[in-house]
Scaffold this motif. Structure first.
Motif, PDB file in Angstrom:
ATOM      1  N   GLN A  91       0.836  -1.177   0.000  1.00  0.00           N
ATOM      2  CA  GLN A  91       0.000   0.000   0.000  1.00  0.00           C
ATOM      3  C   GLN A  91       0.886   1.247   0.000  1.00  0.00           C
ATOM      4  OE1 GLN A  91      -3.139  -0.140   2.791  1.00  0.00           O
ATOM      5  NE2 GLN A  91      -3.735   1.991   2.504  1.00  0.00           N
ATOM      6  N   VAL A  92       0.544   2.175  -0.880  1.00  0.00           N
ATOM      7  CA  VAL A  92       1.336   3.395  -1.008  1.00  0.00           C
ATOM      8  C   VAL A  92       0.884   4.429   0.007  1.00  0.00           C
ATOM      9  CG1 VAL A  92       1.874   5.320  -2.541  1.00  0.00           C
ATOM     10  CG2 VAL A  92       1.776   2.997  -3.441  1.00  0.00           C
ATOM     11  N   GLN A  93       1.840   5.057   0.639  1.00  0.00           N
ATOM     12  CA  GLN A  93       1.541   6.204   1.497  1.00  0.00           C
ATOM     13  C   GLN A  93       2.016   7.469   0.799  1.00  0.00           C
ATOM     14  OE1 GLN A  93       3.363   5.223   5.293  1.00  0.00           O
ATOM     15  NE2 GLN A  93       1.370   4.636   6.100  1.00  0.00           N
ATOM     16  N   LEU A  94       1.195   8.496   0.854  1.00  0.00           N
ATOM     17  CA  LEU A  94       1.511   9.774   0.240  1.00  0.00           C
ATOM     18  C   LEU A  94       1.595  10.817   1.343  1.00  0.00           C
ATOM     19  CD1 LEU A  94      -1.003   9.618  -2.759  1.00  0.00           C
ATOM     20  CD2 LEU A  94       1.418   9.024  -2.788  1.00  0.00           C
ATOM     21  N   VAL A  95       2.671  11.580   1.342  1.00  0.00           N
ATOM     22  CA  VAL A  95       2.871  12.602   2.371  1.00  0.00           C
ATOM     23  C   VAL A  95       3.083  13.942   1.686  1.00  0.00           C
ATOM     24  CG1 VAL A  95       4.256  13.368   4.304  1.00  0.00           C
ATOM     25  CG2 VAL A  95       3.869  10.915   3.942  1.00  0.00           C
ATOM     26  N   GLU A  96       2.174  14.869   1.970  1.00  0.00           N
ATOM     27  CA  GLU A  96       2.270  16.189   1.358  1.00  0.00           C
ATOM     28  C   GLU A  96       2.992  17.157   2.282  1.00  0.00           C
ATOM     29  OE1 GLU A  96      -2.143  15.255  -0.210  1.00  0.00           O
ATOM     30  OE2 GLU A  96      -1.466  15.643   1.827  1.00  0.00           O
ATOM     31  N   SER A  97       3.593  18.152   1.658  1.00  0.00           N
ATOM     32  CA  SER A  97       4.220  19.230   2.402  1.00  0.00           C
ATOM     33  C   SER A  97       4.228  20.482   1.530  1.00  0.00           C
ATOM     34  CB  SER A  97       5.640  18.848   2.815  1.00  0.00           C
ATOM     35  OG  SER A  97       6.432  18.562   1.685  1.00  0.00           O
ATOM     36  N   GLY A  98       4.556  21.602   2.139  1.00  0.00           N
ATOM     37  CA  GLY A  98       4.707  22.828   1.368  1.00  0.00           C
ATOM     38  C   GLY A  98       3.570  23.816   1.477  1.00  0.00           C
ATOM     39  N   GLY A  99       2.514  23.448   2.179  1.00  0.00           N
ATOM     40  CA  GLY A  99       1.426  24.391   2.348  1.00  0.00           C
ATOM     41  C   GLY A  99       1.833  25.535   3.257  1.00  0.00           C
ATOM     42  N   GLY A 100       0.979  26.532   3.347  1.00  0.00           N
ATOM     43  CA  GLY A 100       1.260  27.661   4.204  1.00  0.00           C
ATOM     44  C   GLY A 100       0.359  28.829   3.896  1.00  0.00           C
ATOM     45  N   SER A 101       0.740  29.990   4.398  1.00  0.00           N
ATOM     46  CA  SER A 101      -0.031  31.208   4.199  1.00  0.00           C
ATOM     47  C   SER A 101       0.761  32.183   3.352  1.00  0.00           C
ATOM     48  CB  SER A 101      -0.365  31.844   5.547  1.00  0.00           C
ATOM     49  OG  SER A 101      -1.170  30.995   6.333  1.00  0.00           O
ATOM     50  N   VAL A 102       0.126  32.719   2.326  1.00  0.00           N
ATOM     51  CA  VAL A 102       0.767  33.704   1.462  1.00  0.00           C
ATOM     52  C   VAL A 102      -0.234  34.798   1.129  1.00  0.00           C
ATOM     53  CG1 VAL A 102       2.372  32.081   0.419  1.00  0.00           C
ATOM     54  CG2 VAL A 102       0.143  32.432  -0.631  1.00  0.00           C
ATOM     55  N   GLN A 103       0.285  35.906   0.653  1.00  0.00           N
ATOM     56  CA  GLN A 103      -0.584  36.968   0.170  1.00  0.00           C
ATOM     57  C   GLN A 103      -0.940  36.712  -1.281  1.00  0.00           C
ATOM     58  OE1 GLN A 103       1.444  40.697   1.080  1.00  0.00           O
ATOM     59  NE2 GLN A 103       0.226  40.859   2.948  1.00  0.00           N
ATOM     60  N   ALA A 104      -2.029  37.294  -1.698  1.00  0.00           N
ATOM     61  CA  ALA A 104      -2.457  37.168  -3.086  1.00  0.00           C
ATOM     62  C   ALA A 104      -1.317  37.590  -4.019  1.00  0.00           C
ATOM     63  CB  ALA A 104      -3.688  38.030  -3.341  1.00  0.00           C
ATOM     64  N   GLY A 105      -1.153  36.791  -5.067  1.00  0.00           N
ATOM     65  CA  GLY A 105      -0.068  37.035  -6.008  1.00  0.00           C
ATOM     66  C   GLY A 105       1.186  36.244  -5.698  1.00  0.00           C
ATOM     67  N   GLY A 106       1.226  35.638  -4.529  1.00  0.00           N
ATOM     68  CA  GLY A 106       2.395  34.872  -4.134  1.00  0.00           C
ATOM     69  C   GLY A 106       2.402  33.471  -4.717  1.00  0.00           C
ATOM     70  N   SER A 107       3.426  32.716  -4.327  1.00  0.00           N
ATOM     71  CA  SER A 107       3.617  31.366  -4.850  1.00  0.00           C
ATOM     72  C   SER A 107       3.889  30.380  -3.728  1.00  0.00           C
ATOM     73  CB  SER A 107       4.803  31.336  -5.824  1.00  0.00           C
ATOM     74  OG  SER A 107       4.574  32.159  -6.938  1.00  0.00           O
ATOM     75  N   LEU A 108       3.513  29.150  -3.971  1.00  0.00           N
ATOM     76  CA  LEU A 108       3.848  28.029  -3.094  1.00  0.00           C
ATOM     77  C   LEU A 108       4.119  26.819  -3.966  1.00  0.00           C
ATOM     78  CD1 LEU A 108       1.167  28.233  -0.243  1.00  0.00           C
ATOM     79  CD2 LEU A 108       3.631  28.597   0.015  1.00  0.00           C
TER      80      LEU A 108
ATOM     81  N   THR B 273      -7.674  29.324  -1.512  1.00  0.00           N
ATOM     82  CA  THR B 273      -7.581  28.853  -0.137  1.00  0.00           C
ATOM     83  C   THR B 273      -8.353  27.555   0.037  1.00  0.00           C
ATOM     84  OG1 THR B 273      -7.278  31.071   0.772  1.00  0.00           O
ATOM     85  CG2 THR B 273      -8.149  29.394   2.263  1.00  0.00           C
ATOM     86  N   ALA B 274      -7.668  26.528   0.523  1.00  0.00           N
ATOM     87  CA  ALA B 274      -8.281  25.208   0.687  1.00  0.00           C
ATOM     88  C   ALA B 274      -7.248  24.264   1.295  1.00  0.00           C
ATOM     89  CB  ALA B 274      -8.750  24.643  -0.658  1.00  0.00           C
ATOM     90  N   VAL B 275      -7.711  23.081   1.649  1.00  0.00           N
ATOM     91  CA  VAL B 275      -6.800  21.982   1.954  1.00  0.00           C
ATOM     92  C   VAL B 275      -6.530  21.265   0.635  1.00  0.00           C
ATOM     93  CG1 VAL B 275      -6.449  19.840   3.214  1.00  0.00           C
ATOM     94  CG2 VAL B 275      -7.666  21.745   4.301  1.00  0.00           C
ATOM     95  N   TYR B 276      -5.271  21.080   0.340  1.00  0.00           N
ATOM     96  CA  TYR B 276      -4.859  20.446  -0.913  1.00  0.00           C
ATOM     97  C   TYR B 276      -4.405  19.013  -0.637  1.00  0.00           C
ATOM     98  CZ  TYR B 276      -5.145  24.781  -3.516  1.00  0.00           C
ATOM     99  OH  TYR B 276      -5.604  25.917  -4.145  1.00  0.00           O
ATOM    100  N   TYR B 277      -4.847  18.121  -1.510  1.00  0.00           N
ATOM    101  CA  TYR B 277      -4.533  16.708  -1.390  1.00  0.00           C
ATOM    102  C   TYR B 277      -3.880  16.203  -2.672  1.00  0.00           C
ATOM    103  CZ  TYR B 277      -8.058  16.870   2.338  1.00  0.00           C
ATOM    104  OH  TYR B 277      -8.789  17.174   3.468  1.00  0.00           O
ATOM    105  N   CYS B 278      -2.913  15.316  -2.527  1.00  0.00           N
ATOM    106  CA  CYS B 278      -2.472  14.549  -3.680  1.00  0.00           C
ATOM    107  C   CYS B 278      -3.063  13.143  -3.553  1.00  0.00           C
ATOM    108  CB  CYS B 278      -0.950  14.491  -3.785  1.00  0.00           C
ATOM    109  SG  CYS B 278      -0.115  13.623  -2.448  1.00  0.00           S
ATOM    110  N   ALA B 279      -3.242  12.509  -4.683  1.00  0.00           N
ATOM    111  CA  ALA B 279      -3.849  11.185  -4.721  1.00  0.00           C
ATOM    112  C   ALA B 279      -3.231  10.380  -5.842  1.00  0.00           C
ATOM    113  CB  ALA B 279      -5.353  11.302  -4.914  1.00  0.00           C
ATOM    114  N   ALA B 280      -3.213   9.070  -5.672  1.00  0.00           N
ATOM    115  CA  ALA B 280      -2.624   8.174  -6.663  1.00  0.00           C
ATOM    116  C   ALA B 280      -3.683   7.261  -7.258  1.00  0.00           C
ATOM    117  CB  ALA B 280      -1.519   7.345  -6.025  1.00  0.00           C
ATOM    118  N   ASP B 281      -3.640   7.136  -8.549  1.00  0.00           N
ATOM    119  CA  ASP B 281      -4.524   6.249  -9.300  1.00  0.00           C
ATOM    120  C   ASP B 281      -3.684   5.125  -9.876  1.00  0.00           C
ATOM    121  OD1 ASP B 281      -6.460   6.707 -12.397  1.00  0.00           O
ATOM    122  OD2 ASP B 281      -6.299   5.012 -11.011  1.00  0.00           O
TER     123      ASP B 281
ATOM    124  N   GLY C 260      -3.132  11.448   0.216  1.00  0.00           N
ATOM    125  CA  GLY C 260      -2.326  12.037   1.265  1.00  0.00           C
ATOM    126  C   GLY C 260      -3.200  12.630   2.356  1.00  0.00           C
ATOM    127  N   GLN C 261      -2.550  13.154   3.363  1.00  0.00           N
ATOM    128  CA  GLN C 261      -3.269  13.675   4.528  1.00  0.00           C
ATOM    129  C   GLN C 261      -3.791  15.097   4.310  1.00  0.00           C
ATOM    130  OE1 GLN C 261      -0.046  13.822   4.167  1.00  0.00           O
ATOM    131  NE2 GLN C 261       0.673  15.748   5.050  1.00  0.00           N
TER     132      GLN C 261
END
Length: 125
Positions: A1-18, A91-99, A116-117
Motif C-alpha cells: 500500500q502506497v503512502q503519500l505525504v504532502e508538504s509545502g502548504g502555508g499562508s501567502v498573500q495574493a499574487g504569491g507562490s507556493l 484557499t483550501a486543503v490540498y490533497y495529492c492522490a494516486a490512481d 495524502g493527509q
C-alpha cells in the motif's frame, strides 16, 4: 500500500507562490497517475490538476490553468504542484492522490486509490 505525504502548504498573500510536494512511500508509485485536489470549507472536494505516470500528460482545472503546474520526479518518488499568482479563492486543503490504473486518466476523486493527509493553503487579500 502506497503512502503519500504532502508538504509545502502555508499562508501567502495574493499574487504569491507556493510549491506543494507529495512524497510516495513505494517505488511502484512511479507507475501511478497523480492527481491534485482541494477542498475549501463547506465545499466539495474538487479537481485541480493531474499528471500521468510518465509525466507525458497533464491536465488542469480551468480555474488554475496558466497559474499552476504539476510535475514529477520518479527518481525521488516525489510529485510537485507549483502554484503561482495565488488568489484568495485558492484557499483550501490540498490533497495529492494516486490512481493505480495509469491507462485511465481521470479527474474523479472516487477513482483514486490512495490519498495524502492534506496540506492547508491560505491566501490572503
Amino acid at each position: 500500500q502506497v503512502q503519500l505525504v504532502e508538504s509545502g502548504g502555508g499562508s501567502v498573500q495574493a499574487g504569491g507562490s507556493l510549491r506543494l510536494s507529495c512524497a510516495a512511500s513505494l517505488r511502484t508509485a512511479r507507475t501511478y497517475n497523480i492527481g491534485w485536489f482541494r477542498q475549501a470549507p463547506g465545499k466539495e472536494r474538487e479537481f485541480v490538476a493531474l499528471i500521468n505516470w510518465n509525466g507525458g500528460t497533464t491536465d488542469y482545472a480551468d480555474s488554475v490553468k496558466g497559474r499552476f503546474t504539476c510535475s514529477r520526479d520518479n527518481a525521488k518518488n516525489t510529485h510537485y504542484l507549483q502554484m503561482n499568482s495565488l488568489r484568495p479563492e485558492d484557499t483550501a486543503v490540498y490533497y495529492c492522490a494516486a490512481d493505480i490504473t495509469p491507462w485511465d486518466i481521470t479527474k474523479t476523486p472516487n477513482e483514486y486509490n490512495y490519498w495524502g493527509q492534506g496540506t492547508q493553503v491560505t491566501v490572503s487579500s
